[in-house]
Design a protein around this motif. Structure first.
Motif, PDB file in Angstrom:
ATOM      1  N   GLN A   1       3.857   1.759  -1.081  1.00 41.82           N
ATOM      2  CA  GLN A   1       4.533   2.015  -2.359  1.00 41.82           C
ATOM      3  C   GLN A   1       3.520   2.458  -3.429  1.00 41.82           C
ATOM      4  OE1 GLN A   1       7.184  -1.157  -3.512  1.00 41.82           O
ATOM      5  NE2 GLN A   1       8.344  -1.024  -1.602  1.00 41.82           N
ATOM      6  N   LEU A   2       2.338   1.885  -3.357  1.00 39.68           N
ATOM      7  CA  LEU A   2       1.299   2.314  -4.306  1.00 39.68           C
ATOM      8  C   LEU A   2       0.943   3.779  -4.041  1.00 39.68           C
ATOM      9  CD1 LEU A   2      -0.678   1.571  -6.590  1.00 39.68           C
ATOM     10  CD2 LEU A   2      -2.319   0.926  -4.823  1.00 39.68           C
ATOM     11  N   ASN A   3       0.806   4.108  -2.750  1.00 36.94           N
ATOM     12  CA  ASN A   3       0.505   5.514  -2.398  1.00 36.94           C
ATOM     13  C   ASN A   3       1.605   6.433  -2.901  1.00 36.94           C
ATOM     14  OD1 ASN A   3      -1.754   4.614  -1.164  1.00 36.94           O
ATOM     15  ND2 ASN A   3      -1.058   4.943   0.940  1.00 36.94           N
ATOM     16  N   SER A   4       2.858   6.001  -2.702  1.00 36.41           N
ATOM     17  CA  SER A   4       3.988   6.813  -3.122  1.00 36.41           C
ATOM     18  C   SER A   4       3.963   7.026  -4.637  1.00 36.41           C
ATOM     19  CB  SER A   4       5.282   6.112  -2.694  1.00 36.41           C
ATOM     20  OG  SER A   4       6.380   6.697  -3.321  1.00 36.41           O
ATOM     21  N   LEU A   5       3.654   5.950  -5.341  1.00 39.44           N
ATOM     22  CA  LEU A   5       3.583   6.031  -6.799  1.00 39.44           C
ATOM     23  C   LEU A   5       2.468   7.005  -7.231  1.00 39.44           C
ATOM     24  CD1 LEU A   5       5.148   4.522  -9.022  1.00 39.44           C
ATOM     25  CD2 LEU A   5       3.269   2.871  -9.115  1.00 39.44           C
ATOM     26  N   LEU A   6       1.332   6.883  -6.560  1.00 41.48           N
ATOM     27  CA  LEU A   6       0.202   7.763  -6.901  1.00 41.48           C
ATOM     28  C   LEU A   6       0.559   9.222  -6.650  1.00 41.48           C
ATOM     29  CD1 LEU A   6      -2.790   5.712  -5.414  1.00 41.48           C
ATOM     30  CD2 LEU A   6      -2.388   6.191  -7.834  1.00 41.48           C
ATOM     31  N   ARG A   7       1.282   9.463  -5.551  1.00 40.25           N
ATOM     32  CA  ARG A   7       1.591  10.861  -5.195  1.00 40.25           C
ATOM     33  C   ARG A   7       2.672  11.453  -6.096  1.00 40.25           C
ATOM     34  NH1 ARG A   7       1.368   8.975   0.732  1.00 40.25           N
ATOM     35  NH2 ARG A   7      -0.849   9.202   1.190  1.00 40.25           N
ATOM     36  N   GLN A   8       3.406  10.580  -6.754  1.00 39.50           N
ATOM     37  CA  GLN A   8       4.428  11.109  -7.678  1.00 39.50           C
ATOM     38  C   GLN A   8       3.802  11.592  -8.984  1.00 39.50           C
ATOM     39  OE1 GLN A   8       7.893   8.502  -8.114  1.00 39.50           O
ATOM     40  NE2 GLN A   8       7.703   8.006  -5.932  1.00 39.50           N
ATOM     41  N   GLY A   9       2.549  11.233  -9.165  1.00 41.06           N
ATOM     42  CA  GLY A   9       1.857  11.736 -10.355  1.00 41.06           C
ATOM     43  C   GLY A   9       1.541  13.203 -10.167  1.00 41.06           C
ATOM     44  N   ARG A  10       2.411  14.054 -10.706  1.00 43.13           N
ATOM     45  CA  ARG A  10       2.272  15.486 -10.451  1.00 43.13           C
ATOM     46  C   ARG A  10       1.090  16.083 -11.215  1.00 43.13           C
ATOM     47  NH1 ARG A  10       6.488  17.590  -7.821  1.00 43.13           N
ATOM     48  NH2 ARG A  10       8.297  16.221  -7.567  1.00 43.13           N
ATOM     49  N   VAL A  11       0.595  17.141 -10.638  1.00 42.01           N
ATOM     50  CA  VAL A  11      -0.523  17.867 -11.251  1.00 42.01           C
ATOM     51  C   VAL A  11       0.048  19.028 -12.041  1.00 42.01           C
ATOM     52  CG1 VAL A  11      -2.540  19.308 -10.748  1.00 42.01           C
ATOM     53  CG2 VAL A  11      -2.112  17.224  -9.432  1.00 42.01           C
TER      54      VAL A  11
ATOM     55  N   ASP B   1       0.830  -1.227   0.000  1.00 46.39           N
ATOM     56  CA  ASP B   1       0.000   0.000   0.000  1.00 46.39           C
ATOM     57  C   ASP B   1       0.853   1.261   0.000  1.00 46.39           C
ATOM     58  OD1 ASP B   1      -2.396  -1.222  -0.177  1.00 46.39           O
ATOM     59  OD2 ASP B   1      -2.981  -0.947   1.911  1.00 46.39           O
TER      60      ASP B   1
END
Lengths: 187, 205
Positions: free
Chosen positions: B14-24, B12
Motif C-alpha cells: 500500500q505504501l508503494n501504491s501510494l508512492l506511485r500515485q504521486g504523479r510527475v 509495503d
C-alpha cells in the motif's frame, strides 16, 4: 517498436562517436530519466536540465559501458549519480519548492485536485528523505530495480540498499499516514 | 515504547501504491521532441570542439617535432662544417710535417705518430727506399686517438698491441693486429673496441 537489436546498433554507433546514432536512445529513455530526475530533485526545471546532462554524460561514458548490464540499468547508474552530484540543486530547490504546488496545478492535467495534493505530498515526503535513501526508493519502488541492481547503480552493497530502503519506508509511513488513511482506510 | 499506529498498519504494497500515485508533472509538450535533437546538436558541437582542440595539439606536436629535427640537423651540419676544415688543416699540417722530416732524413723516415700534441718520429737505422707512397692511418680505441703516417710494411704500437700497416694490391690499406685484419675496402668492419680509418696520404686531402 524498436527491439534489442536496434538498441545494440544504436549503442554501437554511439560508441563509435556518432551523435546521430544516440538520438533514438535519448528518445527511448528520456521519460525514464526525466521522472527519475524529477523524483530526486522535486523541481521540473532541474529535472529537464538534468535529463539533458545525463544523456550528454552517458554519451561520453559509453566507451566504458560493459554489456553484461542492461543499458537501462547502466543509464540509471549514471542518472542517479549525476543527480546526487548535482550541487546546484539545493540552491535552485530553495526557490522552486516554494512554487511547487502552483507548478503542479499548472502542469498536471486531467487529474482532480486530490491527485495534485497527493502528488505534492508524495514528492514532499520523498524530498524529506536523505538523498541516498531517496535514491534507493526511486530505483527500487519506481524503477523496479532489484536491491542488487540498485546497489550496482549506487555503488554500494546490497545490504546498504536494503537498509536505506527500510529507513526510508519508516519515514515515508510517518509522513504519508494522512494520505494513506484518506485512500485506504475510508469505510 | 509501542510503535505509532501508522508504522504497523501501512503494508509495503500500500505504501508503494501510494508512492506511485504521486504523479510527475509533464514538461512542456515540445520538450520530448526537442530534447533528442538538442542532445545530438550539443554532442555534435562538443565533438567538433574536441576535434578542433585535438588538431592544434597535433599541429603543436608536429611543429615541435619538426623544429627539434631541424635543430638536430643544423647541429649536425654545423659540427660537420666546423670539424671538416679543422680536420683538413690538421691533415695538411701532418702531411707538411711528414715531408719536412722526410727531407731531413731521406729514406730513413718510417713514420710519424701524432697523439694530441705529442709527435713521435720513427726512423730506420739504415736508409731504405719505400716501395710506395705514405699511408695515413687513424686509430681510436679506449684511450686517445692516434694518427700515424707511415709506409706499407711498417709496424705501429697502439694500446699495447703491435699493428702492421700494409698496402693492398688494389690500393686498399690493411691494418693487421694480433686478433684481426682490417681493410679500408670494408671500413665498417671494425675490430672490437677499435675504430680504424686508413688511406693513402695523398688521397686524404
Amino acid at each position: 517498436m524498436a527491439d534489442a537489436g536496434d538498441e545494440a546498433e544504436w549503442i554501437c554507433g554511439s560508441r563509435a562517436g556518432d551523435p546521430a546514432a544516440f538520438e533514438p536512445l535519448v528518445r527511448r529513455y528520456q521519460r525514464m530519466i526525466f521522472v527519475l530526475a524529477y523524483r530526486m530533485t522535486g523541481a521540473p526545471e532541474s529535472a529537464e536540465d538534468l535529463t539533458q546532462e545525463v544523456f550528454m554524460r552517458a554519451f561520453q561514458e559509453l566507451p566504458h559501458y560493459r554489456e553484461e548490464a542492461k543499458f537501462a540499468t547502466w543509464l540509471h547508474q549514471i542518472a542517479i549519480n549525476h543527480c546526487l552530484n548535482f550541487k546546484k540543486r539545493a540552491a535552485r530547490q530553495a526557490g522552486l519548492i516554494a512554487g511547487w504546488t502552483e507548478e503542479q496545478t499548472r502542469r498536471v492535467s486531467g487529474h482532480g485536485t486530490g491527485d495534485v495534493d497527493l502528488a505534492a505530498s508524495v514528492q514532499e515526503a520523498l524530498l524529506a528523505l536523505d538523498e541516498r535513501q531517496r535514491a534507493a526508493v526511486i530505483l527500487t519502488v519506481y524503477d523496479g530495480l532489484s536491491h542488487a541492481e540498485a546497489a550496482r547503480a549506487l555503488r554500494c552493497s546490497e545490504a546498504t540498499v536494503s537498509w536505506r530502503v527500510f529507513m526510508a519506508r519508516r519515514k515515508l509511513r510517518r509522513l504519508l499516514a494522512p494520505q494513506w488513511r484518506n485512500r485506504f482506510s475510508k469505510p | 515504547m509501542a510503535e505509532p499506529f501508522f508504522q504497523t498498519v501501512i503494508p509495503d504494497d500500500q505504501l508503494n501504491s501510494l508512492l506511485r500515485q504521486g504523479r510527475v508533472p509533464e514538461p512542456p509538450p515540445e520538450f520530448w521532441d526537442e530534447l533528442p535533437s538538442r542532445v545530438v546538436h550539443r554532442l555534435g558541437q562538443e565533438t567538433q570542439l574536441a576535434a578542433r582542440e585535438q588538431w592544434p595539439a597535433a599541429l603543436r606536436w608536429g611543429f615541435g617535432l619538426a623544429a627539434a629535427c631541424a635543430v638536430v640537423a643544423l647541429l649536425f651540419l654545423w659540427a660537420a662544417q666546423s670539424s671538416k676544415p679543422r680536420e683538413t688543416a690538421e691533415l695538411a699540417a701532418s702531411q707538411k710535417m711528414f715531408r719536412e722530416i722526410q727531407e731531413v732524413f731521406p729514406d730513413r723516415l718510417r713514420g710519424i705518430v701524432i697523439e694530441g700534441q705529442k709527435i713521435t718520429v720513427l726512423l730506420a737505422e739504415e736508409p731504405r727506399r719505400a716501395a710506395a707512397g705514405p699511408l695515413l692511418v687513424e686509430l681510436c680505441g679506449r684511450g686517445p686517438c692516434q694518427r700515424v703516417i707511415t709506409f706499407s710494411g711498417e709496424t705501429v704500437a697502439f694500446e699495447g698491441d703491435r699493428l702492421e700497416v700494409l698496402a693492398g694490391a688494389r690500393g686498399e690499406v690493411l691494418v693487421v693486429g694480433p686478433r684481426f685484419v682490417w681493410s679500408s675496402a670494408t671500413p665498417r668492419k671494425h675490430p672490437a673496441d677499435l675504430v680504424i680509418r686508413a688511406q693513402a696520404l695523398e688521397e686524404s686531402l
